[in-house]
Design an enzyme around this catalytic site. Structure first.
Site, PDB file in Angstrom:
ATOM      1  N   ASP A 313       0.848  -1.187   0.000  1.00  0.00           N
ATOM      2  CA  ASP A 313       0.000   0.000   0.000  1.00  0.00           C
ATOM      3  C   ASP A 313       0.894   1.252   0.000  1.00  0.00           C
ATOM      4  O   ASP A 313       2.095   1.193   0.278  1.00  0.00           O
ATOM      5  CB  ASP A 313      -0.991  -0.013   1.180  1.00  0.00           C
ATOM      6  CG  ASP A 313      -2.238   0.813   0.862  1.00  0.00           C
ATOM      7  OD1 ASP A 313      -2.188   1.658  -0.055  1.00  0.00           O
ATOM      8  OD2 ASP A 313      -3.273   0.631   1.543  1.00  0.00           O
ATOM      9  N   GLU A 511     -10.814   6.907   3.893  1.00  0.00           N
ATOM     10  CA  GLU A 511      -9.836   6.340   4.832  1.00  0.00           C
ATOM     11  C   GLU A 511     -10.017   6.908   6.251  1.00  0.00           C
ATOM     12  O   GLU A 511     -11.130   7.206   6.685  1.00  0.00           O
ATOM     13  CB  GLU A 511      -8.407   6.516   4.278  1.00  0.00           C
ATOM     14  CG  GLU A 511      -8.249   5.822   2.921  1.00  0.00           C
ATOM     15  CD  GLU A 511      -6.814   5.751   2.433  1.00  0.00           C
ATOM     16  OE1 GLU A 511      -5.907   5.518   3.230  1.00  0.00           O
ATOM     17  OE2 GLU A 511      -6.600   5.906   1.211  1.00  0.00           O
TER      18      GLU A 511
END
Ligand code: BGC
Ligand code: BGC
Length: 622
Positions: A313, A511
């Site tokens: 990521d 997020e």
């Protein structure tokens, strides 16, 4: 050759084969090993590490020569990364072609894999069809539809040349206070597995098909199972961020629970032939997933037989051992990471990994395995076919954001809409009523409908993208010519209308920014519904949000209640149900709480404590 490709694509457009389903079992990725290994055998260490390095397009293209100097094998556009010329279909396609042209100037001329977060349609590009986020698709319970949506997404992504999306997210959120809840299909692992598998099939089809894109199941594993922290986030400046946080946290469960709740989506994605998987920022019992040999190599690659490659990521590797990047890279690559998403620090990654190999801290065999995995995928996708142009097929521009694609998104919206309450026969609304008063800050707001990961990383309220229909516009176009539609954001002036429709909920986020300990509706939204109630007419409340909200008095004040979650651009899917053209069929993909104090609340909550306002699977019809 180019001519033949174009003809095939045009033929597909005419026959509409983009929306067909693919039944063929994909060829195994390891069947490309003879070609992949032969190429690895010809590569220098630098050429190999280049295949493992993924910079952001902005920085790498701003440094002329870097694509060749670092033998870059992959590039991404992050959530806020537009082409320098601006955000248009042409500019995105030009950008892709420019990156590809740079990549193939290297000695071996290996084409670049270009990745983007096309997570609900080609969601960074202005004018793309924006589909409902996964939480809404979960309410459809319809794998065929999810496959079709992802097939269309693949085609719109390919229209810009891009061949890889960081999708589907097969997270299984267990606590809706998490800001990424809407990226998950459901709190139920089985539903996530079914729809995740369908999404991979839709995106990848036959990987060699020029209308397919590489899928990426994420975030491995347990991203939706982190324990809520209420102290400052580790690494946050002192005194800052002392609030509830779940994103990128720690999953504190035993292995049996991890496997039962969080693994099924990956088993299913691998069954569908997924070519890439993204390890999670989060940790499992204190160990970062991005650095876990047990998770990445023993479970994923050895036990589950995953033959594709792992992409880290965004800047995740540096988090493994904060302050010690070299050790972080060592741990991650040795744990089984194959490609590193290093948006700006790609040079440091390249140099660090080379040093680690030269010092014997990362074995060459591990590098060869990583590169073989990446090249298998490139061979399977036809990227290495000598006769095949790797430039974008601009014939696909004609289907980008097309009416046919929007029709499928509209179908998804109406099938995902969940009716939670319907008293006094408020619904369906007759199209011939004298006057409808529409209210609420999300009634005329495409950006709020689309949520995060739309054009911008965090999304944005207002006219975030051209095309599509707001709920207000959809109501105006659905009613009879004689019906008067009035509108006020705060619900004032509703007196005298036959019925009121309030559209309320959440503003966009993505997020950790969306981690919230209080899921109560904003005062503004509650006031809107209270104003409508005062007018003494039936009130229909539509909630547009990334997760179930704590409704409080709004539930009682509304005669009818509907949850649309984040439906995307096609608001007409909502009026299809509101005005009775289609019966509601949506069923909740998450449990709907009564109060904040109950959270986390989900199907795994012990029965004696499971007391939701609306249970998992709830949804009325008429
Ligand atoms: C997210 C991923 C995403 C990546 C690239 C990360 O912050 O966690 O889901 O694919 O960025 O934008
Ligand atoms: C990027 C996203 C990424 C996020 C990670 C943003 O600036 O645009 O792609 O997911 O940072 O924190």
């Amino acid at each position: 050759m180019k001519y033949i490709l174009c003809a095939a694509a045009a033929c597909c457009l005419l026959l509409g084969c983009s929306t067909g389903t693919v039944d063929r079992k994909p060829k195994s990725l390891s069947s490309y090993d003879p070609e992949a290994k032969a190429l690895v055998a010809r590569m220098t260490l630098e050429e190999k590490i280049g295949q493992m390095t993924q910079p952001e397009q902005g920085p790498v293209m701003a440094s002329p020569g870097d694509m060749q100097k670092y033998f870059i094998g992959s590039v991404l556009s992050g959530g806020d990364s537009d082409p320098v010329e601006g955000n248009t279909l042409e500019a995105w396609t030009d950008l892709y072609d420019r990156v590809q042209a740079e990549a193939v100037k290297t000695r071996l001329g290996i084409p670049v894999l270009y990745g983007v977060d096309a997570v609900h349609g080609h969601s960074n590009v202005l004018g793309a069809v924006i589909f409902p986020h996964n939480i809404a698709l979960g309410c459809t319970r319809d794998p065929g539809l999810v496959e079709k949506i992802n097939r269309i997404t693949a085609e719109e992504v390919r229209a810009t040349g891009i061949q890889w999306t960081f999708s589907p997210c097969v997270t299984v959120p267990q606590d809706i206070r998490w800001g990424r809840t809407y990226e998950g299909f459901s709190e139920d692992p089985d539903l996530v597995a079914t729809l995740g598998e369908a999404a991979v099939r839709g995106l990848q089809g036959d990987l060699g098909d020029p209308l397919s894109v590489l899928a990426c199941a994420k975030h491995f594993v347990g991203d939706g199972g982190t324990a809520a922290g209420t102290t400052a986030r580790p690494g946050a400046p002192a005194g800052k961020d002392a609030r509830l946080w779940l994103d990128q946290g720690d999953v504190q469960v035993d292995e049996a629970t991890l496997r039962r709740v969080h693994l099924p989506g990956y088993v299913a994605a691998i069954r569908a032939g997924v070519g890439s998987i993204m390890p999670s920022y989060s940790s499992w019992n204190g160990v970062k997933c991005s650095g876990s040999h047990r998770l990445l190599t023993e479970i994923l690659k050895q036990e589950l037989g995953f033959e594709g490659f792992l992409i880290s990521d965004y800047n995740a590797i540096a988090q493994i051992k904060p302050g010690d990047y070299k050790t972080s890279v060592e741990i991650s690559i040795n744990a089984g990471m194959d490609m590193a998403m290093e948006p700006t620090h790609y040079r440091a990654f390249f140099d660090t990994l080379r040093e680690l190999v030269e010092e014997g801290r990362v074995p060459v065999a591990r590098i060869d395995d990583a590169v073989t995995r990446i090249l298998r995928v490139k061979f399977a996708m036809g990227l290495m076919d000598k006769g095949r142009s790797q430039l974008a097929d601009r014939n696909l521009h004609q289907v980008f954001g097309s009416d046919a694609h929007r029709a499928v998104a509209r179908e998804a919206v109406r099938k995902s809409l969940v009716v939670l309450k319907n008293e006094n026969r408020a619904l369906p609304i007759p199209k011939q009523v004298a006057r409808i008063h529409v209210a609420g800050r999300s009634a005329d707001d495409i950006g709020n409908q689309c949520g995060g990961w739309t054009i911008r990383w965090q999304g944005q309220g207002g006219r975030v993208t051209p095309g599509g229909t707001t709920v207000l516009a959809a109501i105006r176009s659905a009613v009879s010519p004689e019906t008067l539609v009035t509108f006020s954001p705060d619900g004032a002036g509703a007196e005298g209308a036959t019925i009121a429709v309030a559209v309320i909920g959440e503003k966009p986020y993505a997020e950790g920014v969306g981690d919230r300990d209080n899921l109560g509706l904003d005062l503004e939204d509650r006031a809107t519904v209270a104003n409508l109630k005062k007018a003494g007419i039936p009130v229909v409340t539509l909630v547009i949000s990334g997760r179930p909200m704590v409704l409080g008095d709004v539930a009682d004040r509304s005669d009818a209640l509907l949850a649309a979650f984040l439906p995307g651009t096609e608001g007409k899917g909502i009026t299809d149900v509101l005005f009775g053209d289609h019966k509601p069929t949506g069923k909740l993909s998450f449990s709907w709480p009564r109060a904040n104090g109950q959270l986390p609340l989900n199907i795994h909550t012990p029965e004696e404590r499971y007391d939701p306002l609306f249970p998992y699977g709830y949804g009325l019809t008429w």
